[in-house]
Design a protein around this motif. Structure first.
Motif, PDB file in Angstrom:
ATOM      1  N   VAL A 182      25.155  41.730  60.622  1.00 19.13           N
ATOM      2  CA  VAL A 182      24.263  40.805  59.919  1.00 19.13           C
ATOM      3  C   VAL A 182      24.983  39.486  59.639  1.00 19.13           C
ATOM      4  N   LEU A 183      26.228  39.560  59.173  1.00 17.24           N
ATOM      5  CA  LEU A 183      26.992  38.345  58.888  1.00 17.24           C
ATOM      6  C   LEU A 183      27.276  37.562  60.166  1.00 17.24           C
ATOM      7  N   GLN A 184      27.509  38.281  61.268  1.00 16.06           N
ATOM      8  CA  GLN A 184      27.759  37.616  62.542  1.00 16.06           C
ATOM      9  C   GLN A 184      26.515  36.884  63.033  1.00 16.06           C
ATOM     10  N   ALA A 185      25.347  37.392  62.694  1.00 14.91           N
ATOM     11  CA  ALA A 185      24.092  36.784  63.149  1.00 14.91           C
ATOM     12  C   ALA A 185      23.651  35.626  62.270  1.00 14.91           C
ATOM     13  N   THR A 186      24.403  35.332  61.219  1.00 13.62           N
ATOM     14  CA  THR A 186      24.016  34.281  60.279  1.00 13.62           C
ATOM     15  C   THR A 186      24.932  33.082  60.431  1.00 13.62           C
ATOM     16  N   GLU A 187      24.331  31.926  60.614  1.00 11.44           N
ATOM     17  CA  GLU A 187      25.084  30.688  60.833  1.00 11.44           C
ATOM     18  C   GLU A 187      25.830  30.304  59.565  1.00 11.44           C
ATOM     19  N   VAL A 188      27.041  29.776  59.695  1.00  7.95           N
ATOM     20  CA  VAL A 188      27.919  29.527  58.558  1.00  7.95           C
ATOM     21  C   VAL A 188      27.317  28.534  57.572  1.00  7.95           C
ATOM     22  N   GLY A 189      26.463  27.637  58.047  1.00  7.06           N
ATOM     23  CA  GLY A 189      25.845  26.657  57.164  1.00  7.06           C
ATOM     24  C   GLY A 189      24.877  27.245  56.168  1.00  7.06           C
ATOM     25  N   GLU A 190      24.527  28.532  56.323  1.00  9.55           N
ATOM     26  CA  GLU A 190      23.612  29.181  55.383  1.00  9.55           C
ATOM     27  C   GLU A 190      24.320  29.688  54.128  1.00  9.55           C
ATOM     28  N   VAL A 191      25.637  29.577  54.089  1.00  7.47           N
ATOM     29  CA  VAL A 191      26.389  30.054  52.923  1.00  7.47           C
ATOM     30  C   VAL A 191      26.206  29.078  51.767  1.00  7.47           C
ATOM     31  N   TRP A 192      25.970  29.609  50.592  1.00  7.93           N
ATOM     32  CA  TRP A 192      25.810  28.820  49.369  1.00  7.93           C
ATOM     33  C   TRP A 192      27.064  27.976  49.140  1.00  7.93           C
ATOM     34  N   GLY A 193      26.909  26.665  49.110  1.00  9.50           N
ATOM     35  CA  GLY A 193      28.034  25.768  48.863  1.00  9.50           C
ATOM     36  C   GLY A 193      28.655  25.182  50.108  1.00  9.50           C
ATOM     37  N   VAL A 194      28.236  25.636  51.287  1.00  6.80           N
ATOM     38  CA  VAL A 194      28.744  25.068  52.540  1.00  6.80           C
ATOM     39  C   VAL A 194      27.709  24.070  53.051  1.00  6.80           C
ATOM     40  N   GLY A 195      27.969  22.798  52.820  1.00  3.14           N
ATOM     41  CA  GLY A 195      27.031  21.760  53.228  1.00  3.14           C
ATOM     42  C   GLY A 195      27.179  21.387  54.692  1.00  3.14           C
ATOM     43  N   PRO A 196      26.354  20.457  55.162  1.00  6.40           N
ATOM     44  CA  PRO A 196      26.382  20.060  56.586  1.00  6.40           C
ATOM     45  C   PRO A 196      27.738  19.524  57.036  1.00  6.40           C
ATOM     46  N   ARG A 197      28.406  18.743  56.178  1.00  5.42           N
ATOM     47  CA  ARG A 197      29.681  18.155  56.588  1.00  5.42           C
ATOM     48  C   ARG A 197      30.742  19.237  56.778  1.00  5.42           C
ATOM     49  N   ILE A 198      30.884  20.124  55.797  1.00  9.40           N
ATOM     50  CA  ILE A 198      31.883  21.187  55.911  1.00  9.40           C
ATOM     51  C   ILE A 198      31.507  22.149  57.026  1.00  9.40           C
ATOM     52  N   SER A 199      30.211  22.418  57.168  1.00 12.64           N
ATOM     53  CA  SER A 199      29.762  23.310  58.241  1.00 12.64           C
ATOM     54  C   SER A 199      30.180  22.774  59.606  1.00 12.64           C
TER      55      SER A 199
END
Length: 436
Positions: A182-199
């Motif tokens: 499930v975590l592998q199928a989720t794009e890193v930008g969906e994490v709370w606190g990870v904005g577009p720039r850091i993503s």
């Protein structure tokens, strides 16, 4: 353990409770002055409408795709939120209301099947308020937020995640391999606190999925991006770093600002506007039991319109710390009169109460006022409590300062809300009537 209860497309869902004809249709709720889309139904998202899309760029979809655009009805949404949150609190022993449509629930000490408990609470919220929700459950707040995203996506886009994760997702109950999938199928930008720039930066280093970030070395993350992202990584690894805040501290400043429905060039409507804003700020001040020592008043023209431009602000000191509406309204009016200049078309104004102090710290101070003045202040304090009590019971603005111009049903400065629906739950005249 934590749960995150989130109202699905909350503003749209509130409108659909009282207008079932909107179910299945593309609907957007617009921001102040009907500017841009701040909430979208799933059908509107399927049309490609982005969050924040200006109304004038999507208005053509009214005729082409049956799009319904509604003005924001924040009085309705706030009341529906209170109802939803009171029911969501039954999920666990502690609660942190994170936003108007999101609530963290502490699940520590609960036994039994948490998914079943969450589904029963979700069903109760839906039956009693009409608001559909999704619930994410996990060991940390960051993982619970992620689980909520998975629950919503699995419901809206079948096949994106296992079907049994739709509506309620408990990451803590998944087998290790299923959880990693499930975590592998989720794009890193969906994490709370990870904005577009850091993503973007993470992806450039090969950290593309949530699983990649969860497996990253916290020390390396801290050296590159700082302690905030390190805390996020540790939360993804199951280490709780963000505690439940069930009693947020008082705000350090209180602001009330608005853009006008149309440009204002006369002084009187500007005085009405800042008087209204000062009254609202005073209510918030008393609600958190604080006093203000200074008020900033500001106004400006629109840089996007032709004509002379002007931006002004002034700090009005208060003779003594206060939460009195009449005193604050007078200060706002004095500031506006000082700033006002004819010949300009002002589009926005506001007041900000600063240097806030706890109300209790002044109760033992030496009072050098005259006895009559002290007695008058005592009466004013009782008047403020009476105003708040009446407005809490019968609706905001029921008792107000005359300077706000509320006796005029068409205040020139008010926001443009041509598409606002009735205030079904807070205004007696707007309560729906069922006819046989």
């Amino acid at each position: 353990m934590y749960a995150l209860v989130d109202g699905n497309n909350f503003y749209v869902s509130c409108e659909r409770v009282f207008r079932p004809s909107l179910i299945g249709r593309p609907v957007v709720v617009l921001s102040n002055n009907d500017g841009c889309a701040v909430a979208r139904s799933n059908e509107a998202k399927d049309l490609g409408i982005k969050m924040g899309a200006p109304w004038f760029t999507i208005k053509h979809l009214e005729q082409e795709a049956g799009l319904v655009g509604l003005s924001a009805n924040f009085t309705l949404y706030g009341d529906m939120s209170d109802r939803m949150m009171s029911l969501a609190a039954g999920l666990g022993p502690s609660q942190e209301i994170y936003s108007i449509d999101e609530s963290f629930i502490g699940l520590q000490g609960l036994r039994g099947d948490l998914v079943d408990r969450a589904r029963r609470v979700r069903g109760r919220v839906l039956r009693w308020t009409g608001i559909p929700t999704c619930i994410g459950i996990a060991q940390t707040k960051t993982l619970a937020k992620l689980a909520n995203h998975i629950a919503k996506t699995a419901e809206r886009k079948p096949g994106s995640y296992p079907d049994d994760l739709a509506q309620v997702c408990n990451l803590a109950a998944l087998p290790a391999q299923d959880r990693d999938d499930v975590l592998q199928a989720t794009e890193v930008g969906e994490v709370w606190g990870v904005g577009p720039r850091i993503s973007k930066q993470l992806k450039e280093l090969g950290v593309c999925s949530v699983l990649d970030l969860a497996r990253a070395d916290p020390g390396t993350i801290r050296r590159r991006w700082g302690v905030t992202l390190e805390r996020t990584v540790r939360e993804l690894q199951g280490q709780a770093c963000i505690e439940l805040d069930d009693a947020p501290g008082p705000k350090k400043q209180i602001a009330c600002t608005r853009s006008f429905g149309r440009p204002m060039h006369e002084l009187q409507p500007l005085l009405e506007a800042v008087s209204e804003f000062a009254g609202r700020a005073a209510e918030k001040l008393r609600a958190q039991r604080s006093l203000a020592t200074e008020m900033m008043v500001f106004m400006h023209t629109s840089p996007h319109r032709q004509g002379p431009q002007l931006s002004r602000s002034v700090v009005v000191p208060l003779r003594r710390p206060t939460d009195d509406t009449l005193t604050l309204v007078q200060a706002a009016a004095d500031g506006m009169r000082y700033m006002y200049a004819p010949g300009y078309r002002f589009i926005k104004a506001g007041v900000i109460l600063v240097d806030l102090q706890p109300a209790g710290m002044h109760q033992h101070e030496l009072d050098l006022d005259l006895p009559d003045e002290a007695a008058a202040e005592g009466k004013r304090s009782r008047l403020m409590r009476a105003m708040d009590t009446i407005n809490d019971r019968f609706g905001k603005g029921m008792v107000h300062v005359a300077a706000t111009g509320r006796s005029n049903p068409q205040r020139a400065w008010e926001m443009k809300q041509e598409r606002r629906t009735p205030q079904y739950t807070t205004r007696l005249e707007d309560v729906p009537v069922a006819r046989a």
